[in-house]
Design an enzyme around this catalytic site. Structure first.
Site, PDB file in Angstrom:
ATOM      1  CD  GLU A 290     -70.354  20.393  30.317  1.00 35.96           C
ATOM      2  OE1 GLU A 290     -70.509  21.625  30.353  1.00 35.96           O
ATOM      3  OE2 GLU A 290     -70.346  19.568  30.104  1.00 35.96           O
ATOM      4  CG  ASP A 294     -69.157  16.521  29.606  1.00 40.30           C
ATOM      5  OD1 ASP A 294     -70.640  16.863  28.822  1.00 40.30           O
ATOM      6  OD2 ASP A 294     -68.818  16.668  30.243  1.00 40.30           O
ATOM      7  CB  SER A 489     -71.881  21.372  27.131  1.00 38.60           C
ATOM      8  OG  SER A 489     -70.877  22.285  28.230  1.00 38.60           O
TER       9      SER A 489
END
Ligand code: NAG
Ligand code: NAG
Ligand code: NAG
Ligand code: NAG
Length: 570
Positions: A290, A294, A489
């Site tokens: 994650e 990002d 995400s």
């Protein structure tokens, strides 16, 4: 499954024997209660009297209505003072509790020998540590131990708490009390939205087909995103949140940029801000899917705009919401917070947190957006079930977290040409009402829906997502390997990067940043690629269908940079 929070006004008189003084022998009123713990939590018995609880209180802002009005003025495209965002001092002067509030709450706590400390610059959140026995008396509560049976994690909560009637107007929420985190994913109480779908595999970049694999170059083409390096004096900035020990790896970022943005200087990177004992370990094997996603889909798209990795550790200041409030409060304390702030984590469903806590959290976000910060969130990956694994067949669609109207919720698209991605959490809040800036667009969709799913969604609730961006088969680098990930995400950092680039142009032109986005987004449908097919199955249904205009799969659509530029006044 849907655990509705009921605000009850059952009254009873506090027996004076519980009190050190008679001052607070006034009627206590139940401030918040729920009938039972959510599914998946087992009551193990009373919490030991001497166990120390770390409690937070959200005090009423001195002038919340004033702040709301000021934000409306600043964010409405038709307002004469459009985009005249508030200063830190102005926001704090609206948010600071009144002297009466501070005095009333301080006297109440002092009568229990409790000293509190503010945890925000405005003083609207305070904290103190007290034993369970004191907490039970203070709040007329029954703090108990609950076992989240899936994970075995225990927490101390109460099903109800009361405060003196004289304090009702001053105290918004006491936390942690009646909020229970939903089913945990992996080791963490927060869902790393895309992690489960990561499958490392090597790709041949030379032959990238954007319908099969999304890279920064695909997004630049698809959304007409600029590719030129910004000036080193840019005033734009972007931040991404990290929780649950997710580490963003600088070496992986360098590999990613070398592979996918060879045109950027090799020194392009991000800065890290550590809070709550976070470490952002740079050990390759500890790189987070994650966190890497990002960072790679912000730094890899923003052409040198400063990017901040805001890493929230486990020693949270905000009690038991796993650092969500901290991530906002940490920015509120800064004189120049990043102008776009993207979060790709969420609780399973809206009702995991109580209504009061959710509203208090949203009010903190309101303060941040008032200062000209755009706050974006991944909408969730479970279709109309919000999060994968949520059991809701035959029941109303459980709304996602957060549904705060000051957040811009980003859903996912897939394929080229784009269609709505089935994983996108989309629907209608039960906590926040439909917002005026979305009413026309959303009511048009509801009218088309007719009686379909009647009773399964809340037609008067705040509708989401607001926008969308690619969220399937997105290529990232983790611990040296290239692989594909999927999830909203991906979409939130991608959309946020577009906003950061527009802010760069606006600030260079002497204009204000985009700030609170939603009223502007819904007023400018032409600035987005309208996605008209795709649906988001869940809860044993096919979910909602994308269609012309706003829909609960793709919102107002995906970014069209050139059109957004024009809509922004550039
Ligand atoms: C508060 O502290 C005083 C002095 O130590 C003590 O006499 C009193 O009982 C305490 N009150 C409570 C409610 O604990
Ligand atoms: C919590 O529930 C799990 C699953 O039923 C169980 O294995 C564990 O022992 C429980 N924990 C406690 C402290 O009772
Ligand atoms: C894009 O990929 C999807 C499957 O992932 C496929 O169904 C579709 O036909 C492809 N579109 C084009 C234009 O190749
Ligand atoms: C539906 O949304 C409205 C507006 O936010 C709210 O007042 C109402 O309680 C919600 N209904 C349910 C069943 O949660």
């Amino acid at each position: 499954m849907m655990m509705m929070v009921s605000l009850s006004f059952t009254r009873w008189v506090l027996t004076t024997s519980l009190l050190s003084s008679a001052v607070w022998a006034s009627t206590h009123i139940v401030h918040e209660k729920r009938d039972s713990a959510p599914t998946g939590f087992a009551h193990l018995g009373s919490a030991p009297d001497d166990q120390i609880l770390s409690l937070r209180i959200n005090l009423a802002m001195g002038n919340q209505a004033g702040l709301e009005a000021a934000l409306q003025e600043a964010s409405s495209p038709t307002s004469p003072t459009f985009r005249e965002w508030l200063t830190k001092e102005q926001v704090e002067s609206f948010a600071a509790p009144t002297v009466e509030t501070v005095q009333a709450v301080t006297e109440w706590l002092t009568s229990f020998n409790i000293t509190s400390t503010p945890i925000t610059p405005a003083g609207d959140w305070i904290k103190f540590d007290i034993p369970v026995s004191t907490a039970n008396q203070l709040l007329q509560a029954e703090f108990s131990i609950f076992n989240h049976t899936e994970s075995g994690q225990t927490s101390v909560r109460t099903l109800a708490y009361s405060i003196p009637s004289d304090l009702q107007a001053h105290v918004k929420v006491v936390h942690p009390t009646t909020s229970f985190n939903g089913p945990l994913r992996g080791r963490s109480p927060i869902t790393a939205i895309s992690a489960a779908r990561f499958t490392p595999e090597f790709e041949k970049r030379a032959t990238v087909n954007c319908n099969a694999t999304i890279t920064p170059a695909c997004l630049q083409t698809l959304y007409s995103i600029p590719t030129t390096q910004v000036s080193s004096s840019t005033k734009s900035s972007i931040g991404v949140a990290a929780f649950s020990g997710q580490n963003a790896n600088t070496k992986d970022l360098a590999t990613f940029l070398k592979d996918f943005r060879p045109d950027l200087p090799s020194t392009t990177t991000f800065t890290t801000e550590l809070f709550d004992s976070a470490t952002n370990s740079q050990t390759g094997s500890q790189a987070g899917v994650e966190a890497n996603l990002d960072i790679q889909y912000t730094v890899g798209l923003v052409n040198g705009i400063p990017a901040v990795f805001e890493d929230i550790g486990s020693k949270t200041q905000d009690g038991a919401d796993d650092g969500f409030l901290d991530s906002i409060n940490d920015l509120l304390a800064q004189s120049s917070p990043p102008l776009v702030f993207s979060t790709s984590y969420g609780f399973d469903v809206e009702s995991d947190l109580s209504l009061s806590l959710t509203v208090a959290y949203c009010n903190a976000i309101m303060q941040l957006t008032s200062r000209g910060v755009s706050v974006t969130f991944a909408s969730g990956d479970g279709g109309v079930a919000s999060t994968p694994g949520v059991q809701c067949t035959g029941k109303p669609f459980p709304p996602t977290f957060p549904t705060c109207p000051y957040v811009t919720l980003v859903g996912s698209t897939e394929n080229v040409p784009e269609i709505g991605a089935g994983l996108t959490a989309g629907g209608f809040s039960n906590y926040f009402p439909q917002q005026s800036w979305q009413a026309d667009a959303v009511n048009a969709y509801i009218a088309k829906l007719g009686t379909t799913y009647a009773g399964l969604y809340n037609a008067s609730g705040r509708a989401y997502p607001d926008v969308s961006a690619q969220g399937e088969r997105v290529e990232i680098v983790v611990d040296g390997s290239t692989g594909l990930v999927a999830g909203t995400s991906c979409s939130s950092p991608i959309f946020s990067s577009v906003i950061a680039l527009l802010n760069d142009e606006l600030l260079t032109a002497g204009q204000s940043p985009l700030g609170f986005l939603n009223p502007w987004i819904y007023a400018n449908p032409q600035a987005f690629n309208d996605i008209t097919s795709g649906n988001n199955p869940g809860c044993g249904t096919q979910g909602f269908s994308a269609s012309e205009g706003w829909d609960p799969v793709t919102g107002m659509g995906s970014p069209n940079y050139a059109a957004m530029r024009t809509a922004a006044g550039l």
